[in-house]
Design an enzyme around this catalytic site. Structure first.
Site, PDB file in Angstrom:
ATOM      1  N   HIS A   1      13.755  11.359   3.983  1.00 34.51           N
ATOM      2  CA  HIS A   1      13.261  12.530   4.396  1.00 34.51           C
ATOM      3  C   HIS A   1      12.899  13.465   3.297  1.00 34.51           C
ATOM      4  O   HIS A   1      12.087  13.950   3.041  1.00 34.51           O
ATOM      5  CB  HIS A   1      14.047  12.828   5.670  1.00 34.51           C
TER       6      HIS A   1
ATOM      7  N   SER B   1      13.365   6.326 -13.578  1.00 36.84           N
ATOM      8  CA  SER B   1      12.424   6.979 -14.095  1.00 36.84           C
ATOM      9  C   SER B   1      12.245   8.422 -13.231  1.00 36.84           C
ATOM     10  O   SER B   1      12.181   9.460 -14.103  1.00 36.84           O
ATOM     11  CB  SER B   1      11.081   6.435 -13.818  1.00 36.84           C
ATOM     12  N   SER B   2      12.488   8.453 -12.053  1.00 40.94           N
ATOM     13  CA  SER B   2      12.489   9.826 -11.418  1.00 40.94           C
ATOM     14  C   SER B   2      13.542  10.782 -11.519  1.00 40.94           C
ATOM     15  O   SER B   2      13.444  11.846 -12.049  1.00 40.94           O
ATOM     16  CB  SER B   2      12.475   9.502  -9.834  1.00 40.94           C
TER      17      SER B   2
ATOM     18  N   ARG C   1       1.510   0.048  15.186  1.00 45.85           N
ATOM     19  CA  ARG C   1       1.171   0.062  13.937  1.00 45.85           C
ATOM     20  C   ARG C   1       1.669  -1.199  13.161  1.00 45.85           C
ATOM     21  O   ARG C   1       2.401  -1.928  13.876  1.00 45.85           O
ATOM     22  CB  ARG C   1       1.432   1.345  13.008  1.00 45.85           C
TER      23      ARG C   1
ATOM     24  N   TRP D   1       7.234  -0.167   4.022  1.00 43.98           N
ATOM     25  CA  TRP D   1       7.883   0.363   2.778  1.00 43.98           C
ATOM     26  C   TRP D   1       9.166   0.784   3.189  1.00 43.98           C
ATOM     27  O   TRP D   1       9.801   0.969   1.915  1.00 43.98           O
ATOM     28  CB  TRP D   1       6.910   1.363   2.290  1.00 43.98           C
TER      29      TRP D   1
ATOM     30  N   TYR E   1       9.526  15.443   1.218  1.00 51.70           N
ATOM     31  CA  TYR E   1       9.543  16.809   0.603  1.00 51.70           C
ATOM     32  C   TYR E   1       9.022  16.748  -0.781  1.00 51.70           C
ATOM     33  O   TYR E   1       8.581  17.771  -1.464  1.00 51.70           O
ATOM     34  CB  TYR E   1      10.691  17.706   1.188  1.00 51.70           C
TER      35      TYR E   1
ATOM     36  N   ASP F   1       7.705  22.763 -25.150  1.00 48.86           N
ATOM     37  CA  ASP F   1       7.579  21.314 -24.791  1.00 48.86           C
ATOM     38  C   ASP F   1       8.692  21.290 -23.592  1.00 48.86           C
ATOM     39  O   ASP F   1       9.275  22.095 -23.469  1.00 48.86           O
ATOM     40  CB  ASP F   1       7.737  20.454 -25.656  1.00 48.86           C
TER      41      ASP F   1
ATOM     42  N   LYS G   1       5.203  29.470   4.822  1.00 44.85           N
ATOM     43  CA  LYS G   1       4.234  29.223   3.987  1.00 44.85           C
ATOM     44  C   LYS G   1       2.841  29.461   4.272  1.00 44.85           C
ATOM     45  O   LYS G   1       2.022  29.916   3.565  1.00 44.85           O
ATOM     46  CB  LYS G   1       4.492  27.924   3.279  1.00 44.85           C
TER      47      LYS G   1
ATOM     48  N   HIS H   1       0.677  -1.210   0.091  1.00 42.17           N
ATOM     49  CA  HIS H   1      -0.069   0.054  -0.021  1.00 42.17           C
ATOM     50  C   HIS H   1       0.882   1.037  -0.072  1.00 42.17           C
ATOM     51  O   HIS H   1       0.830   2.048  -0.788  1.00 42.17           O
ATOM     52  CB  HIS H   1      -0.914   0.184   1.241  1.00 42.17           C
TER      53      HIS H   1
ATOM     54  N   GLU I   1      12.368  12.644   0.240  1.00 41.56           N
ATOM     55  CA  GLU I   1      11.308  12.130  -0.127  1.00 41.56           C
ATOM     56  C   GLU I   1      10.097  12.742   0.078  1.00 41.56           C
ATOM     57  O   GLU I   1       9.072  12.649  -0.678  1.00 41.56           O
ATOM     58  CB  GLU I   1      11.492  10.421  -0.206  1.00 41.56           C
TER      59      GLU I   1
ATOM     60  N   HIS J   1      15.817  11.776  12.705  1.00 41.88           N
ATOM     61  CA  HIS J   1      14.634  11.726  13.651  1.00 41.88           C
ATOM     62  C   HIS J   1      13.586  10.800  13.304  1.00 41.88           C
ATOM     63  O   HIS J   1      12.493  10.533  13.972  1.00 41.88           O
ATOM     64  CB  HIS J   1      13.815  13.298  13.459  1.00 41.88           C
ATOM     65  N   HIS J   2      13.870   9.960  12.340  1.00 43.67           N
ATOM     66  CA  HIS J   2      12.983   8.884  12.045  1.00 43.67           C
ATOM     67  C   HIS J   2      13.278   7.403  12.682  1.00 43.67           C
ATOM     68  O   HIS J   2      12.697   6.488  12.975  1.00 43.67           O
ATOM     69  CB  HIS J   2      12.877   8.400  10.462  1.00 43.67           C
TER      70      HIS J   2
ATOM     71  N   THR K   1       8.171  26.231   7.082  1.00 47.06           N
ATOM     72  CA  THR K   1       6.658  25.772   6.837  1.00 47.06           C
ATOM     73  C   THR K   1       5.609  26.771   7.292  1.00 47.06           C
ATOM     74  O   THR K   1       4.671  26.953   6.749  1.00 47.06           O
ATOM     75  CB  THR K   1       6.606  24.362   7.414  1.00 47.06           C
TER      76      THR K   1
ATOM     77  N   SER L   1      -0.480  27.303  -3.975  1.00 47.13           N
ATOM     78  CA  SER L   1      -0.160  28.764  -4.263  1.00 47.13           C
ATOM     79  C   SER L   1      -0.477  29.217  -5.639  1.00 47.13           C
ATOM     80  O   SER L   1      -0.670  30.410  -5.768  1.00 47.13           O
ATOM     81  CB  SER L   1       1.544  28.831  -4.276  1.00 47.13           C
TER      82      SER L   1
END
Lengths: 525, 292
Positions: free
Chosen positions: A253, A169-170, A450, A142, A257, A106, A331, A77, A255, A302-303, A328, A268
């Site tokens: 991390h 790809s990315s 979890r 994941w 963002y 293009d 924003k 998932h 990722e 921090h993870h 943040t 925006s």
């Protein structure tokens, strides 16, 4: 003028039709559409897995699936949503909008653009085919933490190679975005005149190129540890499983963002249009995005507060994480200030944008709570974390994309979508989303772990509420498919401006936007 | 699409990308089956690799033809240059991940493993190490006498000469580039050929070093975390040198066919940048893997 341009191209182009058109296309609008359709398909696939998870958690005990399959569901998932739905969705917006927004004919490298997309269905096939192998799909989460992923079966190898393909790809897609923005801007489109969406994507692309290769390296080490006798993550050979966590989160991390910054860009664009005011604090918005991107590289651990780091590491990563609240906050403040004393109207895109500002802020605040090291020892690996990242990912990235779809759909299709149904979709999504995920905060604080298919009896009520919300949330998304389908098929003709005097080059084009746009660069005032 | 002279070239629909996807997919699927003893695995791998190579020839061939027929204006050249720079940056980050792993293992995790006496009493750490259950290191370049030992490759033997070879090849590559800009074709051909030759000599020597490590020193990919980092870093570098040497070889063939002008030679520049990149990575390897 538009019809003239159309006729002109009909005479000169020898484009294949049907399926071959979509496979071989080098047109940024075609490729953008492909990305968006792929993203939505993966959204439904990942969503179906979420339904399995919530069905199992509807009651305590084991009812529907066995624990191993439950773990596969949570793992795939997340992988499908992150790499299949959110990232490609954002690239779809980039493809459609960036060339138009900067007045380019293009993307800079159209063939490469096609490849960036057409790697994805093959990567998804690799990933999903893991369910057909003995041992099933990846089941380690994941994050693919070693040593659990050292032990899995063939499904883990398929996942590793799927990640390699997704990474290619990315990176190729991100290179294309950067080159397009650097080199294809219309004369006069200075960097500080670019729409914020373009800025957010420029910085996102930089993050992608910086961290996807690191992730590729990490899963390569997994692969060699599994099959070729290396000992990167094996203490018996001098390695360390925590090393995998460090490398993973150095990627992971930035990722998150990568998934949220383009969402900021979409918000925006929407808020000024429906506030009928220019975006408040454009320069500070650009700097805030750059600041968030910079900070994303230096906060990864921090993870991993509970993994056993030296105290100095815990303290450093806590304070560095707190810093992210500053840009943040800038924003969020600017979005609110944009709306301040504007003449607001609440069409569907605006509803989604406001929903994002409110709900993403909740997710941001719970993120701050998680960033406090001593508190995190309580929250770590509980449903509080699940609630937190769904508030930033679903009510941040995904709802921003939904808002973006409604915002630009009339420009893409030439028809207005059904406003009533759009608003219904918003309210169903927002209400069911909160029913699903808000109770998970309480579950987490009370200690429900979890990634476990069963739970103690005292968690039952909140889990029932959460599951009911999830089923509603899942079903509501089919409504979006219907609204988009209906809009593509027909509907009220959209004007060129679509909205009330919006800013941006895309609104100077006819609706629907012609197949080729800005072959002669527009004049930027 | 229609193409006005002098404007940014936008290519027609192309089948090469989907061919590449099919090739890559088949190659990787075959690899997975091979790892799990599926009999079809190697065949799928060969097929996938062949399709991928076919795509590379076809796609780059198309680009070369378009370039030589003058379809690309300056802006297209700029796009290619920017994209190559960022591609190399992505490669830098790829190697950065492995260098970071080496740093973490040497500076943090091995000392921590040695500090705790709970799991492996008596493990003293240090570098090189194959871990508490791995082989015992003996001095560099010392042939081992039993399978419980391993020895490392000293920096000042073959690796030192390899360093000189790669650094020299960077210089010869630059000389060739200057010759191209001055339109001195013969000089260009000679110096580029020397560069390619140096690249392949490096690879042969590296292969000899690997043989020596496996046969005499007991140093293999499975020699604990030292073997892991040593072979993964030098191995990926070797793979990149191979790619770079092939790229330069293709460029040499194109030069012999009369491609490139003093003003228009992006492919040469991209190959040269890539070559300087793999040389720079080698300098990092020489310092952090061999010397320190």
């Amino acid at each position: 003028m538009a019809t003239v341009a159309d006729d002109h191209h009909d005479h000169h182009d020898h484009h294949p039709t049907g399926l071959i058109r979509w496979i071989t296309t080098t047109n940024h609008k075609d490729i953008g559409t492909l990305y968006l359709l792929f993203s939505f398909a993966m959204f439904l696939v990942g969503g179906a897995m979420a339904m399995v998870i919530r069905a199992e958690l509807f009651q305590p005990g084991l009812q529907i699936v066995d624990p191993h399959f439950f773990n596969q569901m949570t793992t795939v998932h997340a992988l499908v949503m992150v790499f299949g739905a959110v990232m490609p969705g954002m690239v779809g917006f980039a493809n459609w909008m960036i060339p138009i927004m900067i007045g380019a004919p293009d993307m800079a490298l159209p063939r490469l653009n096609n490849w960036s997309f057409w790697i994805l269905p093959f990567a998804a096939t690799l990933l999903l085919s893991s369910f057909l192998t003995a041992g099933g799909g990846p089941a380690a989460g994941w994050t693919l933490y070693a040593p659990l992923t050292i032990q899995g079966g063939m499904g883990v190898d398929l996942t590793i190679f799927a990640v390699h393909m997704l990474g290619i790809s990315s990176v190729l897609g991100a290179i294309n975005v950067i080159v397009t923005i650097f080199n294809m801007r219309a004369p006069g489109m200075d960097f500080m005149k670019m729409p914020l969406f373009v800025w957010t994507w420029l910085i996102t692309a930089f993050l992608l190129i910086a961290v996807m290769p690191v992730f590729a390296g990490a899963v390569t080490m997994l692969l060699t540890d599994r099959h070729f006798g290396t000992a990167f993550f094996n203490p018996a050979g001098g390695g360390d499983p925590v090393l995998f966590q460090h490398i993973f989160w150095f990627f992971g991390h930035p990722e998150v963002y990568i998934m949220i910054l383009p969402a900021f860009g979409i918000i925006s664009a929407i808020i000024p249009t429906f506030s009928r005011k220019p975006l408040f604090g454009y320069t500070s918005m650009v700097l805030a995005v750059a600041g968030i991107a910079f900070l994303s590289f230096i906060v990864w651990a921090h993870h991993m507060f509970t993994v056993g780091m030296p105290l100095i590491g815990e303290v450093y990563f806590m304070y560095a994480t707190m810093l992210i609240a500053v840009p943040t906050g800038v924003k969020v403040f600017n979005w609110v200030a944009t709306m301040w004393r504007g003449s607001l109207t609440f069409e569907t895109p605006m509803l989604f944008a406001i929903g994002v500002v409110v709900l993403f802020t909740i997710g941001g605040l719970s993120g701050l709570m998680l960033g406090i090291t001593p508190a995190d020892f309580q929250y770590h690996d509980t449903y509080f974390v699940v609630a937190h990242f769904h508030y930033v990912l679903f009510s941040g990235s995904v709802m921003a994309m939904m808002g973006g779809v409604y915002y630009w759909l009339p420009k893409w299709t030439g028809h207005m979508y059904d406003e009533k149904l759009g608003k219904l979709h918003f309210w169903l999504t927002t209400i069911f989303f909160n029913i699903t995920f808000f109770p998970q905060h309480f579950l987490g604080l009370a200690g429900m772990p979890r990634r476990i298919p069963d739970y103690a009896l005292q968690f039952t009520e909140f889990n029932v509420i959460s599951s009911l919300g999830a089923f509603g949330l899942g079903v509501s998304q089919l409504l979006m498919a219907y609204i988009v389908y209906k809009c593509v098929k027909g509907g009220e003709k959209a004007t060129d401006e679509v909205w009330d005097n919006p800013e941006g080059l895309e609104w100077t084009l006819p609706s629907p936007a012609p197949y080729h746009t800005f072959e002669t660069p527009p004049v930027i005032k | 699409m229609s193409h006005a002279p002098g404007s940014y070239y936008l290519p027609n629909p192309s089948a090469w990308p989907i061919v590449g996807s099919i090739g890559l997919f088949t190659l990787l699927l075959g690899f997975v089956l091979f790892l799990h003893d599926g009999g079809t695995g190697p065949w799928l791998m060969v097929f996938g690799a062949a399709v991928t190579v076919f795509m590379l020839f076809g796609w780059f061939g198309t680009v070369a033809r378009e370039s030589e027929s003058g379809l690309y204006n300056t802006e297209v050249g700029v796009s290619y240059r920017i994209s190559m720079m960022w591609f190399i940056f992505s490669e830098v980050m790829f190697f950065g991940g492995f260098f970071g792993a080496l740093l973490y293992i040497r500076q943090l995790s091995v000392p921590w493993l040695a500090d705790t006496d709970l799991l492996w009493p008596g493990f003293t750490g240090g570098w090189p190490t194959a871990g508490p259950e791995g082989a015992v290191p003996i001095g560099p370049d010392t042939p081992i006498s039993n399978p419980g030992q391993f020895s490392t490759i000293g920096a000042w033997g073959l690796p030192f000469w390899n360093t000189l070879i790669l650094l020299t090849s960077s210089v010869t590559c630059t000389i060739a580039h200057h010759a191209l800009k001055e339109d001195k074709r013969m000089k260009l051909i000679i110096w580029l050929a020397i560069t390619v030759a140096l690249g392949f000599i490096f690879l042969v020597l590296q292969g000899a070093e690997y043989m020596h490590a496996y046969q005499d020193l007991g140093l293999t990919l499975g020699t604990g975390v030292y073997g892991s980092t040593f072979f993964m870093l030098t191995g990926f570098h070797g793979a990149h040198v191979t790619i770079g040497a092939i790229v330069l070889l293709v460029i040499l063939v194109r030069v012999l066919r009369g491609h490139f002008t003093p003003e228009n030679h992006f492919a040469f520049e991209a190959g040269a940048w890539y070559w300087h990149f793999v040389d720079t990575v080698w300098v990092g390897l020489f310092i952090f893997v061999y010397i320190l």
